[in-house]
Design an enzyme around this catalytic site. Sequence first.
Site: not given
Ligand code: NDP
Length: 260
Positions: A159, A146
């Site tokens: 984070y 990020s």
């Molecule tokens: P979302 O919350 O929309 O999606 C996250 C995904 O990860 C889901 O599929 C969720 O499924 C899965 N997940 C979360 N925790 C776990 C776990 N413990 N075990 C297995 N699966 C897990 O997040 P984003 O798409 O926004 O984020 C994706 C990446 O991008 C992250 O690393 C985030 O930090 C990064 N990012 C996002 C930004 C944004 O503005 N959106 C900006 C910068 C970076 P489930 O919860 O069902 O397990």
Amino acid sequence: GGRWSLKGMTALVTGGTRGIGHAIVEELARFGAIVHTCSRNQTELNQRLLDWESKGLTVTASVCDLLSRAQREKLMDTVSSVFHGKLNILVNNAGVTTVPKETTEFTAEDFSAIMGTNFESAYHLCQLAHPLLKSSGNGSIVFISSVGGVKAFPLCSIYSASKAAMNQLTKNLACEWAKDNIRANSVAPGVTRTSLLDNVEQDPKGMEVVSRLVSQNPIGRIGEPNEVSSLVAFLCFPAASYITGQLRWVSKMIQHTVPG
Ligand code: NDP
């Protein structure tokens, strides 16, 4: 194969049911990769699998809570058997955050959940995947970091530290594993429209931080998940064979820091 294709390659993308991970699964599969993904929610995984099948994309999935060391080991066992011991691409995408908080307000539970999901699990998956990536003869790791891991965004110190740790690991692995034909790069999205962002925006302070970050972006709008996944796919192409140890922002931020 070919320089701009992933045909014949195998990929593990963590957290592929929603947001950026979902877009990465589809992007890699459309370029010809066979993809495995995971999340904590079996029902949502099943829905996505049906949808991908109907779109003609080759994707398999299994439930895994990445916070659990034992479940990470089980995930990599599954990946190894599905892909016959060879993995070309590991995308450490799954990540979590909390509502915005001052550093003095974060709890021990916040610390373990954020560092454990975002950094420790990514580190361990790299260790577990190493023999598979090496066996493929052409391995590529992509971390979803990020811009917050580089600049000081307000109200998300844990984070940001978890992402900064990823950024450093990218450089270490690029150096250690080049001899095994494994590259490692990091992609740093800015504000992107996903369920994570929707949750942050539920909080009034979160909403304010987001609008300030968007006003820092030259394009002046929130990014879409498929505007991140395109860069991830590029880093995995044979055409990117000399690109390693790099941190690439998805879009520029005008100022260097965003004061709290
Ligand atoms: P979302 O919350 O929309 O999606 C996250 C995904 O990860 C889901 O599929 C969720 O499924 C899965 N997940 C979360 N925790 C776990 C776990 N413990 N075990 C297995 N699966 C897990 O997040 P984003 O798409 O926004 O984020 C994706 C990446 O991008 C992250 O690393 C985030 O930090 C990064 N990012 C996002 C930004 C944004 O503005 N959106 C900006 C910068 C970076 P489930 O919860 O069902 O397990």
